[in-house]
Design a protein around this motif. Structure first.
Motif, short mmCIF file in Angstrom:
data_model
loop_
_atom_site.label_atom_id
_atom_site.label_comp_id
_atom_site.label_asym_id
_atom_site.label_seq_id
_atom_site.Cartn_x
_atom_site.Cartn_y
_atom_site.Cartn_z
N GLY A 146 -6.27 0.61 -5.51
CA GLY A 146 -6.17 -0.74 -6.19
C GLY A 146 -5.96 -1.89 -5.24
O GLY A 146 -5.88 -2.91 -5.54
N GLY A 147 -5.75 -1.76 -3.80
CA GLY A 147 -5.65 -2.92 -3.12
C GLY A 147 -4.05 -3.34 -2.88
O GLY A 147 -3.91 -4.44 -2.53
N HIS A 148 -3.18 -2.47 -3.43
CA HIS A 148 -1.84 -2.88 -3.54
C HIS A 148 -1.12 -2.67 -2.20
O HIS A 148 0.15 -3.01 -1.95
CB HIS A 148 -1.04 -2.20 -4.61
CG HIS A 148 -1.63 -2.64 -6.17
ND1 HIS A 148 -1.73 -3.70 -6.67
CD2 HIS A 148 -2.76 -1.81 -6.81
CE1 HIS A 148 -2.09 -3.88 -7.82
NE2 HIS A 148 -2.91 -2.65 -7.73
N ARG A 149 -1.66 -1.67 -1.35
CA ARG A 149 -1.04 -1.09 -0.10
C ARG A 149 -2.20 -1.20 0.83
O ARG A 149 -3.33 -0.92 0.37
CB ARG A 149 -0.33 0.21 -0.38
CG ARG A 149 0.50 0.43 -1.16
CD ARG A 149 2.13 -0.25 -0.81
NE ARG A 149 3.05 -0.05 -1.87
CZ ARG A 149 4.16 -0.22 -1.52
NH1 ARG A 149 4.77 -0.79 -0.35
NH2 ARG A 149 5.18 -0.10 -2.50
N MET A 150 -1.90 -1.16 2.15
CA MET A 150 -2.57 -0.99 3.09
C MET A 150 -2.27 0.14 3.78
O MET A 150 -1.16 0.45 4.16
CB MET A 150 -2.43 -2.05 4.35
CG MET A 150 -2.88 -3.36 3.63
SD MET A 150 -4.77 -3.62 3.34
CE MET A 150 -5.02 -3.92 5.43
N PRO A 151 -3.36 1.02 4.11
CA PRO A 151 -2.87 2.45 4.84
C PRO A 151 -2.47 2.35 6.37
O PRO A 151 -3.26 1.19 6.96
CB PRO A 151 -4.15 3.34 4.69
CG PRO A 151 -5.18 2.25 4.39
CD PRO A 151 -4.77 1.20 3.75
N SER A 152 -1.91 2.87 6.97
CA SER A 152 -1.77 3.13 8.45
C SER A 152 -3.06 3.62 8.95
O SER A 152 -3.76 4.06 8.44
CB SER A 152 -0.54 3.99 8.66
OG SER A 152 -0.98 5.31 8.54
N ALA A 153 -3.12 3.46 10.39
CA ALA A 153 -4.19 3.82 10.94
C ALA A 153 -4.41 5.56 11.03
O ALA A 153 -5.45 6.02 10.69
CB ALA A 153 -4.49 3.56 12.57
#
Length: 70
Positions: A34-41
Motif C-alpha cells: 500500500g506504500g505505507h512502509r518502505m522495505p529494507s534492502a
C-alpha cells in the motif's frame, strides 16, 4: 511486477507462505504493498527470492538498487 499486483495473484495460503519465506508478516507485506512502509534492502532481497523474481528489489526500492546513468 509490483508487490500489490503480485499479492493479488496469490491465494491466502500462498500470501502467508510468502510472508514466512520473506521473514516478515502478512500485515507488513500489505503495508509495503500500500506504500505505507518502505522495505529494507535485506527485505527487498528476501522478497525477490521468495517470489522467484516476480517482485524485484529494483521495483521495491529503486532508490537503493537502480543505477543512475552518468
Amino acid at each position: 511486477m509490483e508487490l500489490r499486483d503480485y499479492l493479488k495473484t496469490l491465494d491466502p495460503d500462498a500470501r502467508e507462505a510468502l510472508a514466512v519465506a520473506s521473514a516478515t508478516t502478512l500485515g507488513y507485506l500489505y503495508q509495503l504493498a500500500g506504500g505505507h512502509r518502505m522495505p529494507s534492502a535485506h527485505l527487498c532481497n528476501r522478497l525477490e527470492a521468495a517470489s522467484d523474481g516476480r517482485v524485484t528489489r529494483e521495483e521495491l526500492r529503486p532508490d537503493l538498487f537502480l543505477r543512475q546513468s552518468a
